[in-house]
Design a protein around this motif. Sequence first.
Motif, short mmCIF file in Angstrom:
data_model
loop_
_atom_site.label_atom_id
_atom_site.label_comp_id
_atom_site.label_asym_id
_atom_site.label_seq_id
_atom_site.Cartn_x
_atom_site.Cartn_y
_atom_site.Cartn_z
N UNK A 54 90.63 68.51 42.27
CA UNK A 54 91.48 67.38 41.85
C UNK A 54 90.89 66.05 42.31
N UNK A 55 90.25 66.05 43.47
CA UNK A 55 89.70 64.81 44.05
C UNK A 55 88.26 64.53 43.66
N UNK A 56 87.44 65.57 43.52
CA UNK A 56 86.00 65.36 43.36
C UNK A 56 85.44 65.74 41.98
N UNK A 57 86.13 66.58 41.25
CA UNK A 57 85.62 67.04 39.97
C UNK A 57 85.85 65.99 38.89
N UNK A 58 84.90 65.84 37.98
CA UNK A 58 85.14 64.94 36.85
C UNK A 58 86.27 65.44 35.95
N UNK A 59 86.63 66.71 36.08
CA UNK A 59 87.70 67.29 35.27
C UNK A 59 89.07 67.16 35.93
N UNK A 60 89.09 66.77 37.23
CA UNK A 60 90.33 66.59 38.01
C UNK A 60 91.14 67.88 38.09
N UNK A 61 90.44 69.00 37.98
CA UNK A 61 91.09 70.30 37.95
C UNK A 61 90.03 71.36 38.20
N UNK A 62 90.45 72.54 38.63
CA UNK A 62 89.50 73.64 38.65
C UNK A 62 89.19 74.05 37.21
N UNK A 63 88.05 74.69 37.05
CA UNK A 63 87.65 75.20 35.74
C UNK A 63 87.34 76.69 35.85
N UNK A 64 87.52 77.40 34.78
CA UNK A 64 87.19 78.82 34.74
C UNK A 64 85.67 78.98 34.77
N UNK A 65 85.21 80.03 35.40
CA UNK A 65 83.80 80.40 35.32
C UNK A 65 83.47 80.61 33.84
N UNK A 66 82.31 80.14 33.41
CA UNK A 66 81.90 80.40 32.03
C UNK A 66 81.87 81.88 31.73
N UNK A 104 89.59 74.45 31.52
CA UNK A 104 90.32 74.06 32.73
C UNK A 104 91.39 75.09 33.04
N UNK A 105 91.77 75.15 34.31
CA UNK A 105 92.85 76.05 34.70
C UNK A 105 94.07 75.75 33.84
#
Length: 155
Positions: A54-66, A104-105
């Motif tokens: 949420x703080x460091x990712x450009x997506x502001x969220x966790x993402x699923x593994x490809x 994204x999650x």
Amino acid sequence: MGQTIINSYDEFAAFLGKEIGTSEYVQITQEQIDKFADATLDYQWIHTDPERAANESPFKSTIAHGYLTLSMLTYLWYSIVDVRNVKMIVNYGIENLRFQQPVLVNDKIRAVVSLEDIRNLRGIAKIQVKIVVEIEGQKKPAYDALVTFLYHFEN
């Protein structure tokens, strides 16, 4: 949307160059992502640390593994098609896989499948399908690929 029932090589062949079907949307949860991390030992924070993401990712969220979303192919495929009169099915290969956008999650994904090629190899149906995995509400898909299966029909 309902499954497409295929009973024979000829019924498969009738879909050549056409869409076979579209799956329902399936939500990807943080629990799935965490379990996939446990199974694969891939604990990269972008997948498993919601606060940091949420703080460091450009997506502001966790993402699923490809590869988590890729591993959903079997479920998505079998929610589209019910191939009957088969002794054995073999996952044969994946070609031209391109991850185009992160999932994204809590995103929902679905597959759109069309038959690209079918060949009779001494009684074994070698089918190649184009699978596009879409993300609900997004223009770009999560990925697309050409997936090959071998179907050993009973007759």
